[in-house]
Design a protein around this motif. Structure first.
Motif, mmCIF file in Angstrom:
data_model
loop_
_atom_site.group_PDB
_atom_site.id
_atom_site.type_symbol
_atom_site.label_atom_id
_atom_site.label_comp_id
_atom_site.label_asym_id
_atom_site.label_seq_id
_atom_site.Cartn_x
_atom_site.Cartn_y
_atom_site.Cartn_z
ATOM 1 N N VAL A 1 -13.670 20.199 -50.923
ATOM 2 C CA VAL A 1 -14.684 19.366 -51.575
ATOM 3 C C VAL A 1 -14.319 19.183 -53.047
ATOM 4 N N PRO A 2 -14.889 18.174 -53.712
ATOM 5 C CA PRO A 2 -14.745 18.078 -55.158
ATOM 6 C C PRO A 2 -15.653 19.105 -55.845
ATOM 7 N N VAL A 3 -15.121 19.793 -56.852
ATOM 8 C CA VAL A 3 -15.893 20.770 -57.611
ATOM 9 C C VAL A 3 -15.829 20.390 -59.086
ATOM 10 N N PHE B 1 -26.136 12.726 -63.166
ATOM 11 C CA PHE B 1 -25.030 11.790 -62.924
ATOM 12 C C PHE B 1 -23.909 12.472 -62.148
ATOM 13 N N VAL B 2 -23.557 13.680 -62.550
ATOM 14 C CA VAL B 2 -22.469 14.394 -61.879
ATOM 15 C C VAL B 2 -22.921 14.904 -60.516
ATOM 16 N N ILE B 3 -24.123 15.441 -60.433
ATOM 17 C CA ILE B 3 -24.618 15.937 -59.141
ATOM 18 C C ILE B 3 -24.627 14.822 -58.091
ATOM 19 N N HIS B 4 -25.005 13.632 -58.515
ATOM 20 C CA HIS B 4 -25.123 12.517 -57.568
ATOM 21 C C HIS B 4 -23.964 11.525 -57.692
ATOM 22 N N GLY B 5 -22.929 11.861 -58.487
ATOM 23 C CA GLY B 5 -21.797 10.956 -58.658
ATOM 24 C C GLY B 5 -21.025 10.762 -57.363
ATOM 25 N N GLY B 6 -20.711 9.512 -57.041
ATOM 26 C CA GLY B 6 -20.023 9.210 -55.794
ATOM 27 C C GLY B 6 -21.000 8.690 -54.766
ATOM 28 N N HIS B 7 -20.677 7.534 -54.196
ATOM 29 C CA HIS B 7 -21.587 6.941 -53.208
ATOM 30 C C HIS B 7 -21.450 7.660 -51.880
ATOM 31 N N GLY B 8 -22.543 7.647 -51.136
ATOM 32 C CA GLY B 8 -22.565 8.341 -49.851
ATOM 33 C C GLY B 8 -22.997 9.788 -50.022
ATOM 34 N N GLU B 9 -23.098 10.483 -48.891
ATOM 35 C CA GLU B 9 -23.589 11.863 -48.882
ATOM 36 C C GLU B 9 -22.490 12.799 -48.388
ATOM 37 N N PHE B 10 -22.150 13.768 -49.239
ATOM 38 C CA PHE B 10 -21.111 14.740 -48.897
ATOM 39 C C PHE B 10 -21.297 15.962 -49.786
ATOM 40 N N ALA B 11 -20.689 17.047 -49.409
ATOM 41 C CA ALA B 11 -20.831 18.289 -50.162
ATOM 42 C C ALA B 11 -20.014 18.236 -51.450
ATOM 43 N N LYS B 12 -20.576 18.799 -52.503
ATOM 44 C CA LYS B 12 -19.852 18.991 -53.765
ATOM 45 C C LYS B 12 -20.447 20.206 -54.445
ATOM 46 N N VAL B 13 -19.791 20.678 -55.492
ATOM 47 C CA VAL B 13 -20.228 21.853 -56.231
ATOM 48 C C VAL B 13 -20.197 21.528 -57.711
ATOM 49 N N LEU C 1 -15.999 5.633 -64.100
ATOM 50 C CA LEU C 1 -14.876 5.006 -63.401
ATOM 51 C C LEU C 1 -14.348 5.881 -62.270
ATOM 52 N N MET C 2 -14.572 7.162 -62.357
ATOM 53 C CA MET C 2 -14.033 8.082 -61.348
ATOM 54 C C MET C 2 -14.865 8.186 -60.080
ATOM 55 N N THR C 3 -16.084 7.658 -60.109
ATOM 56 C CA THR C 3 -17.003 7.956 -59.007
ATOM 57 C C THR C 3 -16.506 7.467 -57.646
ATOM 58 N N GLU C 4 -15.764 6.361 -57.612
ATOM 59 C CA GLU C 4 -15.219 5.925 -56.322
ATOM 60 C C GLU C 4 -14.188 6.928 -55.822
ATOM 61 N N GLY D 1 -18.509 11.251 -69.866
ATOM 62 C CA GLY D 1 -19.407 10.438 -69.046
ATOM 63 C C GLY D 1 -18.895 9.047 -68.745
ATOM 64 N N GLY D 2 -18.416 8.340 -69.768
ATOM 65 C CA GLY D 2 -17.933 6.978 -69.554
ATOM 66 C C GLY D 2 -16.748 6.925 -68.614
#
Length: 570
Positions: free
Chosen positions: A351-353, A313-325, A273-276, A268-269
């Motif tokens: 996409v990021p999975v 946190f992972v489902i919504h990780g990353g700013h903006g709206e885009f597809a992920k799995v 840092l990876m979300t960008e 998690g920690g």
């Protein structure tokens, strides 16, 4: 036959070696094995234990009750004595643990045996292993082969000395404490493999054609890097230890952009840092697989414990709206196949999975019969060489019906591959007009999601097909929920509904699980405080579970303790 052995002591006393050797011994003897570890985050000091459950039938979780406690210090006896089963015994060395009263005690002088043989005191562990096998009515062989694999770097002389010490412990226990337990080995020729969740993810990555892995070593995800590093030369994989998680995900994105399957992992920690970088993958539509292995937070939290608190946190990780799995495997077998599916979908849909695990699944070993090669997919969704040269024009972000643009490798053809982290047009050049922005959001999100969702598998139903009581869970609770159903379905119509592919949420066209939920009394079981999966289920389907059972002390559910809580609702 179903037996649980717990080995307790201080950090630095070699518990993982003792536990690992015994687990392999039972597995090679034909038993089904399940192990889990509980350890402090401190390098030295603090109480740790290693638990091995083995049986003549399939098992999938840890029990709370202990049949044999191997105590390497006095604290182990004080902490775990109350967990002894009706047949429970405590094996200890009076010199290591002091004088301890009780009828359930088996005293064996490991220290004296080692001193008599005039060998290094650290070998008391081998004497203890020999004593355990004798008390259980097992043979000492193949201890020599198994132990040698654990300390092969120490040389043949050290291995032989340890075998001699183990024999001394074995002989003493058989002579002085005969007939304590008589556990017959299953006697079958079928040999199962022992594998934990991290190893399964690592093997799934190898079998999926992963050629680049970068990570910062953050427990409990580090085992994935350890596994891949051990196979790197054999399989031609570049494994890079990055200076931090920002570098790790950007290195992996660079490798993916350059044309190879790439992966990173963290907890998690580190994921914070990876979300960008996750957003960078989203807008550049660069395939990447991320394993997020959970531990309790916030901040450093309990770094060596387990929890399921990063779901949102992972489902919504990353700013903006885009597809992920997001996949949430519940067993090493699921972890293997879902890692393979993660690489397939990451590259197919660009996409990021995420493969989301936790410390319990990461470190727990399961008996597995093996994997089916015909279920492993490795399709190449990239345009390469001649495929590109035959195109008159190439647009990296060309509009398509499914939102999936042609994915080319830069430098492999006469066409220019332009990628940008700013909003861009079909050629990859920066834009700021609203019309193109709308088209690109629709391409990355609205067009892809329906097709991704068609590939999301519905939850697994185990137990009664028309249950009165339905346990609901995701991820690593799979095993304990399954065994709870096995224990309760003799009296009640009980079943489990387990989700291992959670985002996008599975449709109901393959299996109308919402109707099933509405027909039963539902109990959602999670290792977090707020019922994140129950909330996700309600958000996506409108269904609200009748009851919640949440554990968030950093420990996994044990079978007996979960059954005790379930009886409150029956």
């Amino acid at each position: 036959m179903d037996f649980t052995l717990r080995i307790g002591g201080k950090a630095g006393q070699g518990l993982p070696v003792i536990g690992g050797v015994l687990a392999k011994h039972f597995s090679r003897s034909g038993f089904h094995v399940f192990t889990h570890q509980d350890y402090m985050s401190r390098i030295r000091g603090g109480h740790n234990f290693y638990q091995i459950r083995f049986a003549d039938h399939k098992i999938s979780c840890s029990r709370d009750n202990i049949d044999l406690l191997l105590a390497l210090d006095a604290d182990t006896i004080n902490i775990h004595r109350h967990n002894l089963s009706d047949i429970g015994k405590i094996l200890y060395d009076p010199e290591m643990c002091g004088a301890v009263p009780g009828k359930e005690l088996i005293a064996i002088p490991f220290t004296d045996l080692v001193n008599e043989l005039d060998v290094n005191h650290i070998m008391v562990n081998s004497a203890a292993v020999g004593a355990v096998l004798a008390l259980l009515g097992q043979k000492l062989h193949p201890f020599d082969e198994i132990f040698g694999s654990f300390i092969s770097q120490k040389g043949a002389e050290v291995i032989a000395t340890n075998v001699m010490v183990a024999q001394a412990g074995f002989d003493y226990a058989r002579r002085e404490w005969p007939g304590q337990f008589s556990l017959s080995s299953p006697g079958n020729d079928k040999k199962n493999m022992l594998m934990n969740g991290n190893q399964a993810i690592g093997l799934g990555a190898l079998m999926s054609g992963c050629k680049f892995y970068s990570a910062y070593p953050m427990p409990p995800s580090t085992g994935i890097m350890d596994y891949l590093a051990s196979k790197a030369e054999e399989h031609g994989v570049v494994v890079e230890q990055a200076e931090d998680e920002i570098s790790a995900i950007n290195m992996a994105l660079g490798a993916s952009y350059a044309g190879v399957r790439a992966m990173t992992a963290t907890s998690g920690g580190g994921f914070a840092l990876m979300t960008e970088g996750v957003s960078l993958a989203g807008i550049t539509e660069t395939p990447i697989v991320v394993a997020e292995v959970q531990r309790p937070g916030p901040a450093t939290g309990l770094p060596s414990r387990t929890e399921q608190s990063d779901l949102f946190f992972v489902i919504h990780g990353g700013h903006g709206e885009f597809a992920k799995v997001v996949f949430t495997p519940g067993t090493p077998e699921q972890a293997f196949y879902l890692t393979n599916k993660a690489f397939q979908m990451a590259e197919k849909y660009q996409v990021p999975v995420f493969v989301q695990s936790d410390q319990y699944l990461a470190d727990s070993q399961w008996s597995l019969s093996g994997f089916k090669a015909d279920k492993v997919l490795q399709e190449d969704f990239r345009l390469r060489g001649q495929q590109l040269n035959t195109l008159e024009n190439y647009q990296r972000y060309a509009y398509t019906k499914k939102g999936i643009s042609p994915l080319a490798i830069p430098g492999e053809s006469r066409h220019l591959v332009v990628v940008d982290s700013d909003e861009h047009d079909q050629d990859g050049h920066i834009i700021e007009d609203g019309e193109t922005r709308n088209e690109m959001v629709a391409k990355r999100l609205f067009k892809k999601i329906p097709h991704i969702q068609e590939e999301i598998e519905p939850p697994q139903l185990y137990g009664d097909q028309k249950p009165d009581f339905l346990l609901v869970g995701f991820g690593s609770t799979y095993g304990v929920l399954k065994e709870a159903v096995d224990n309760l379905r003799e009296q009640w119509a009980f079943a489990m509904l387990h989700f291992s592919e959670v985002y996008p949420f599975p449709l109901t066209d393959k299996f109308d699980y919402v109707s099933l939920l509405n027909q039963a009394i539902t109990i959602c079981v999670e290792n977090n405080a707020t019922g994140q999966f129950a909330n996700l289920l309600r958000l996506e389907t409108g269904y609200r579970c009748n009851h919640l059972i949440n554990r968030y002390d950093g420990r996994p559910f044990g079978l007996e303790s979960l059954l005790g809580e379930l009886y409150d609702y029956l």
